[in-house]
Design a protein around this motif. Structure first.
Motif, PDB file in Angstrom:
ATOM      1  N   MET A  80       0.849  -1.188   0.000  1.00  0.00           N
ATOM      2  CA  MET A  80       0.000   0.000   0.000  1.00  0.00           C
ATOM      3  C   MET A  80       0.887   1.242   0.000  1.00  0.00           C
ATOM      4  SD  MET A  80      -2.963   1.100   2.721  1.00  0.00           S
ATOM      5  CE  MET A  80      -3.949  -0.350   2.427  1.00  0.00           C
ATOM      6  N   THR A  81       0.612   2.166  -0.914  1.00  0.00           N
ATOM      7  CA  THR A  81       1.429   3.376  -1.004  1.00  0.00           C
ATOM      8  C   THR A  81       1.120   4.306   0.165  1.00  0.00           C
ATOM      9  OG1 THR A  81      -0.192   4.638  -2.259  1.00  0.00           O
ATOM     10  CG2 THR A  81       1.316   3.219  -3.525  1.00  0.00           C
ATOM     11  N   GLU A  82       1.997   5.310   0.322  1.00  0.00           N
ATOM     12  CA  GLU A  82       1.802   6.272   1.404  1.00  0.00           C
ATOM     13  C   GLU A  82       0.488   7.029   1.230  1.00  0.00           C
ATOM     14  OE1 GLU A  82       4.086  10.186   3.156  1.00  0.00           O
ATOM     15  OE2 GLU A  82       5.283   8.594   2.221  1.00  0.00           O
ATOM     16  N   GLU A  83       0.176   7.369  -0.017  1.00  0.00           N
ATOM     17  CA  GLU A  83      -1.076   8.096  -0.281  1.00  0.00           C
ATOM     18  C   GLU A  83      -2.292   7.227   0.036  1.00  0.00           C
ATOM     19  OE1 GLU A  83      -3.321  10.959  -3.322  1.00  0.00           O
ATOM     20  OE2 GLU A  83      -1.159  10.748  -3.372  1.00  0.00           O
ATOM     21  N   GLU A  84      -2.246   5.951  -0.317  1.00  0.00           N
ATOM     22  CA  GLU A  84      -3.363   5.044  -0.007  1.00  0.00           C
ATOM     23  C   GLU A  84      -3.519   4.894   1.503  1.00  0.00           C
ATOM     24  OE1 GLU A  84      -3.363   2.017  -3.851  1.00  0.00           O
ATOM     25  OE2 GLU A  84      -1.974   1.679  -2.191  1.00  0.00           O
ATOM     26  N   THR A  85      -2.399   4.787   2.193  1.00  0.00           N
ATOM     27  CA  THR A  85      -2.443   4.691   3.658  1.00  0.00           C
ATOM     28  C   THR A  85      -3.085   5.936   4.249  1.00  0.00           C
ATOM     29  OG1 THR A  85      -0.456   3.325   3.692  1.00  0.00           O
ATOM     30  CG2 THR A  85      -1.046   4.427   5.741  1.00  0.00           C
ATOM     31  N   ARG A  86      -2.682   7.090   3.732  1.00  0.00           N
ATOM     32  CA  ARG A  86      -3.229   8.358   4.228  1.00  0.00           C
ATOM     33  C   ARG A  86      -4.736   8.454   3.963  1.00  0.00           C
ATOM     34  NH1 ARG A  86      -0.928  12.157   7.620  1.00  0.00           N
ATOM     35  NH2 ARG A  86      -1.552  14.261   7.078  1.00  0.00           N
ATOM     36  N   ARG A  87      -5.153   8.027   2.770  1.00  0.00           N
ATOM     37  CA  ARG A  87      -6.594   8.047   2.455  1.00  0.00           C
ATOM     38  C   ARG A  87      -7.361   7.112   3.379  1.00  0.00           C
ATOM     39  NH1 ARG A  87      -5.315   8.241  -3.162  1.00  0.00           N
ATOM     40  NH2 ARG A  87      -5.722   6.005  -3.310  1.00  0.00           N
ATOM     41  N   LYS A  88      -6.792   5.934   3.628  1.00  0.00           N
ATOM     42  CA  LYS A  88      -7.449   4.965   4.516  1.00  0.00           C
ATOM     43  C   LYS A  88      -7.569   5.538   5.934  1.00  0.00           C
ATOM     44  CE  LYS A  88      -6.975   0.289   6.350  1.00  0.00           C
ATOM     45  NZ  LYS A  88      -6.124  -0.883   6.494  1.00  0.00           N
ATOM     46  N   GLN A  89      -6.501   6.198   6.408  1.00  0.00           N
ATOM     47  CA  GLN A  89      -6.527   6.801   7.737  1.00  0.00           C
ATOM     48  C   GLN A  89      -7.565   7.923   7.799  1.00  0.00           C
ATOM     49  OE1 GLN A  89      -2.388   7.926   8.030  1.00  0.00           O
ATOM     50  NE2 GLN A  89      -1.915   6.190   9.368  1.00  0.00           N
ATOM     51  N   GLN A  90      -7.631   8.734   6.752  1.00  0.00           N
ATOM     52  CA  GLN A  90      -8.596   9.832   6.741  1.00  0.00           C
ATOM     53  C   GLN A  90     -10.027   9.304   6.736  1.00  0.00           C
ATOM     54  OE1 GLN A  90      -7.879  12.859   3.818  1.00  0.00           O
ATOM     55  NE2 GLN A  90      -9.861  13.826   4.150  1.00  0.00           N
ATOM     56  N   ALA A  91     -10.278   8.262   5.932  1.00  0.00           N
ATOM     57  CA  ALA A  91     -11.624   7.673   5.888  1.00  0.00           C
ATOM     58  C   ALA A  91     -11.987   7.089   7.249  1.00  0.00           C
ATOM     59  CB  ALA A  91     -11.688   6.590   4.809  1.00  0.00           C
ATOM     60  N   ARG A  92     -11.024   6.441   7.892  1.00  0.00           N
ATOM     61  CA  ARG A  92     -11.291   5.859   9.220  1.00  0.00           C
ATOM     62  C   ARG A  92     -11.562   6.956  10.244  1.00  0.00           C
ATOM     63  NH1 ARG A  92      -8.292   3.251  13.897  1.00  0.00           N
ATOM     64  NH2 ARG A  92      -9.880   1.816  14.639  1.00  0.00           N
ATOM     65  N   PHE A  93     -10.789   8.040  10.175  1.00  0.00           N
ATOM     66  CA  PHE A  93     -10.992   9.151  11.105  1.00  0.00           C
ATOM     67  C   PHE A  93     -12.376   9.765  10.916  1.00  0.00           C
ATOM     68  CE2 PHE A  93     -10.825  13.693  12.080  1.00  0.00           C
ATOM     69  CZ  PHE A  93     -10.475  13.639  13.417  1.00  0.00           C
ATOM     70  N   GLU A  94     -12.802   9.940   9.676  1.00  0.00           N
ATOM     71  CA  GLU A  94     -14.112  10.539   9.415  1.00  0.00           C
ATOM     72  C   GLU A  94     -15.234   9.656   9.956  1.00  0.00           C
ATOM     73  OE1 GLU A  94     -14.028  11.203   5.203  1.00  0.00           O
ATOM     74  OE2 GLU A  94     -12.686  12.936   5.381  1.00  0.00           O
ATOM     75  N   ARG A  95     -15.105   8.329   9.794  1.00  0.00           N
ATOM     76  CA  ARG A  95     -16.128   7.423  10.346  1.00  0.00           C
ATOM     77  C   ARG A  95     -16.103   7.464  11.871  1.00  0.00           C
ATOM     78  NH1 ARG A  95     -13.892   4.208   6.325  1.00  0.00           N
ATOM     79  NH2 ARG A  95     -12.829   2.911   7.865  1.00  0.00           N
ATOM     80  N   LEU A  96     -14.891   7.527  12.436  1.00  0.00           N
ATOM     81  CA  LEU A  96     -14.756   7.598  13.890  1.00  0.00           C
ATOM     82  C   LEU A  96     -15.392   8.884  14.419  1.00  0.00           C
ATOM     83  CD1 LEU A  96     -13.411   6.424  16.508  1.00  0.00           C
ATOM     84  CD2 LEU A  96     -11.473   7.909  15.989  1.00  0.00           C
ATOM     85  N   ALA A  97     -15.123  10.000  13.752  1.00  0.00           N
ATOM     86  CA  ALA A  97     -15.655  11.291  14.202  1.00  0.00           C
ATOM     87  C   ALA A  97     -17.179  11.276  14.233  1.00  0.00           C
ATOM     88  CB  ALA A  97     -15.145  12.415  13.299  1.00  0.00           C
ATOM     89  N   GLN A  98     -17.809  10.644  13.247  1.00  0.00           N
ATOM     90  CA  GLN A  98     -19.271  10.577  13.212  1.00  0.00           C
ATOM     91  C   GLN A  98     -19.825   9.862  14.437  1.00  0.00           C
ATOM     92  OE1 GLN A  98     -20.188   8.738   9.464  1.00  0.00           O
ATOM     93  NE2 GLN A  98     -19.985  10.654   8.313  1.00  0.00           N
ATOM     94  N   VAL A  99     -19.046   8.912  14.967  1.00  0.00           N
ATOM     95  CA  VAL A  99     -19.510   8.120  16.111  1.00  0.00           C
ATOM     96  C   VAL A  99     -19.212   8.811  17.437  1.00  0.00           C
ATOM     97  CG1 VAL A  99     -19.118   5.939  17.363  1.00  0.00           C
ATOM     98  CG2 VAL A  99     -19.336   5.926  14.876  1.00  0.00           C
ATOM     99  N   VAL A 100     -18.055   9.488  17.550  1.00  0.00           N
ATOM    100  CA  VAL A 100     -17.603   9.926  18.875  1.00  0.00           C
ATOM    101  C   VAL A 100     -17.762  11.405  19.182  1.00  0.00           C
ATOM    102  CG1 VAL A 100     -15.936   8.020  18.955  1.00  0.00           C
ATOM    103  CG2 VAL A 100     -15.168  10.299  18.221  1.00  0.00           C
ATOM    104  N   VAL A 101     -17.934  12.276  18.183  1.00  0.00           N
ATOM    105  CA  VAL A 101     -17.934  13.716  18.460  1.00  0.00           C
ATOM    106  C   VAL A 101     -19.035  14.105  19.441  1.00  0.00           C
ATOM    107  CG1 VAL A 101     -18.417  15.988  17.465  1.00  0.00           C
ATOM    108  CG2 VAL A 101     -16.712  14.521  16.414  1.00  0.00           C
ATOM    109  N   GLU A 102     -20.263  13.670  19.199  1.00  0.00           N
ATOM    110  CA  GLU A 102     -21.363  14.078  20.088  1.00  0.00           C
ATOM    111  C   GLU A 102     -21.211  13.533  21.507  1.00  0.00           C
ATOM    112  OE1 GLU A 102     -25.309  13.683  18.560  1.00  0.00           O
ATOM    113  OE2 GLU A 102     -24.774  14.589  16.632  1.00  0.00           O
ATOM    114  N   PRO A 103     -20.903  12.216  21.699  1.00  0.00           N
ATOM    115  CA  PRO A 103     -20.696  11.738  23.068  1.00  0.00           C
ATOM    116  C   PRO A 103     -19.532  12.431  23.772  1.00  0.00           C
ATOM    117  CG  PRO A 103     -21.028   9.886  21.580  1.00  0.00           C
ATOM    118  CD  PRO A 103     -20.906  11.110  20.728  1.00  0.00           C
ATOM    119  N   LEU A 104     -18.436  12.696  23.052  1.00  0.00           N
ATOM    120  CA  LEU A 104     -17.304  13.395  23.661  1.00  0.00           C
ATOM    121  C   LEU A 104     -17.686  14.821  24.046  1.00  0.00           C
ATOM    122  CD1 LEU A 104     -14.290  12.252  21.437  1.00  0.00           C
ATOM    123  CD2 LEU A 104     -14.742  11.601  23.802  1.00  0.00           C
ATOM    124  N   HIS A 105     -18.475  15.473  23.208  1.00  0.00           N
ATOM    125  CA  HIS A 105     -18.914  16.838  23.516  1.00  0.00           C
ATOM    126  C   HIS A 105     -19.770  16.847  24.781  1.00  0.00           C
ATOM    127  CE1 HIS A 105     -20.999  20.789  22.448  1.00  0.00           C
ATOM    128  NE2 HIS A 105     -19.741  21.078  22.679  1.00  0.00           N
TER     129      HIS A 105
END
Length: 199
Positions: free
Chosen positions: A1-26
């Motif tokens: 997996m290239t560095e760019e693919e890794t970065r895209r995968k991390q960004q997609a995972r972060f966005e899904r994580l944010a949808q789940v945790v932002v409101e409870p953390l707030h």
């Protein structure tokens, strides 16, 4: 997996994580700090989660035994929230240590926010009883009652063992019951023996 693919995968995972945790953390932070500090600490928490996205438990981590290349799994709140609460707790502690005067202001704001709005039942006795508990006992009770975490999840947030959390929660509930003049406290939404088990 290239560095760019890794970065895209991390960004997609972060966005899904944010949808789940932002409101409870707030909500978690608003219960412990003023609105301004909660916003600042939430931003810092999300920055830490982005930097440590590979450490967040659940599908898509580096430790995931057999990740599917095209899978787009949503994180389970039960799996990721205790870990994220732990990060938020640390960020909040750092913010408070950085500004002692601001901490005193935040504590006054917390007391103000805990007053019931007009027309709502007065819970001043309960807030007074909570205020009489030690800091860690109060945190354990709030994580159990407000965030609805099980003792094993509270252990993950606080760094204690599940057994220590269960004992501390049981004793804190007895203290609250005594201060509120109840011989046998019932807690809405929780089983009577919950908190004695480490599971």
């Amino acid at each position: 997996m290239t560095e760019e693919e890794t970065r895209r995968k991390q960004q997609a995972r972060f966005e899904r994580l944010a949808q789940v945790v932002v409101e409870p953390l707030h909500r978690y932070l608003l219960r412990r700090a003023g609105a301004d500090m909660a916003e600042d600490v939430l931003s810092e928490t999300m920055l830490v989660l982005w930097r440590r996205i590979d450490d967040v438990p659940g599908p898509g981590t580096g430790s995931d035994p057999d990740p599917e290349p095209n899978a787009d799994p949503d994180p389970s709140p039960d799996e990721v929230l205790p870990w994220c609460y732990g990060v938020a707790r640390g960020c909040l502690a750092n913010a408070r240590r950085a500004d002692g005067r601001r901490l005193r202001l935040v504590e006054r704001l917390i007391r103000t926010q805990q007053r019931p709005p007009t027309g709502v039942s007065d819970h001043s006795d309960l807030h007074a009883a909570l205020g009489a508990l030690g800091v860690l006992d109060r945190e354990v009770v709030q994580l159990w009652a407000w965030e609805e975490l099980a003792p094993r999840q509270i252990a993950e947030v606080t760094g204690m063992t599940s057994n220590a959390v269960s004992i501390r929660l049981h004793r804190a509930k007895k203290k609250l019951a005594a201060q509120l003049g109840r011989k046998d406290a019932e807690w809405p939404g929780h089983k009577r023996d919950e908190g004695r088990s480490s599971q």
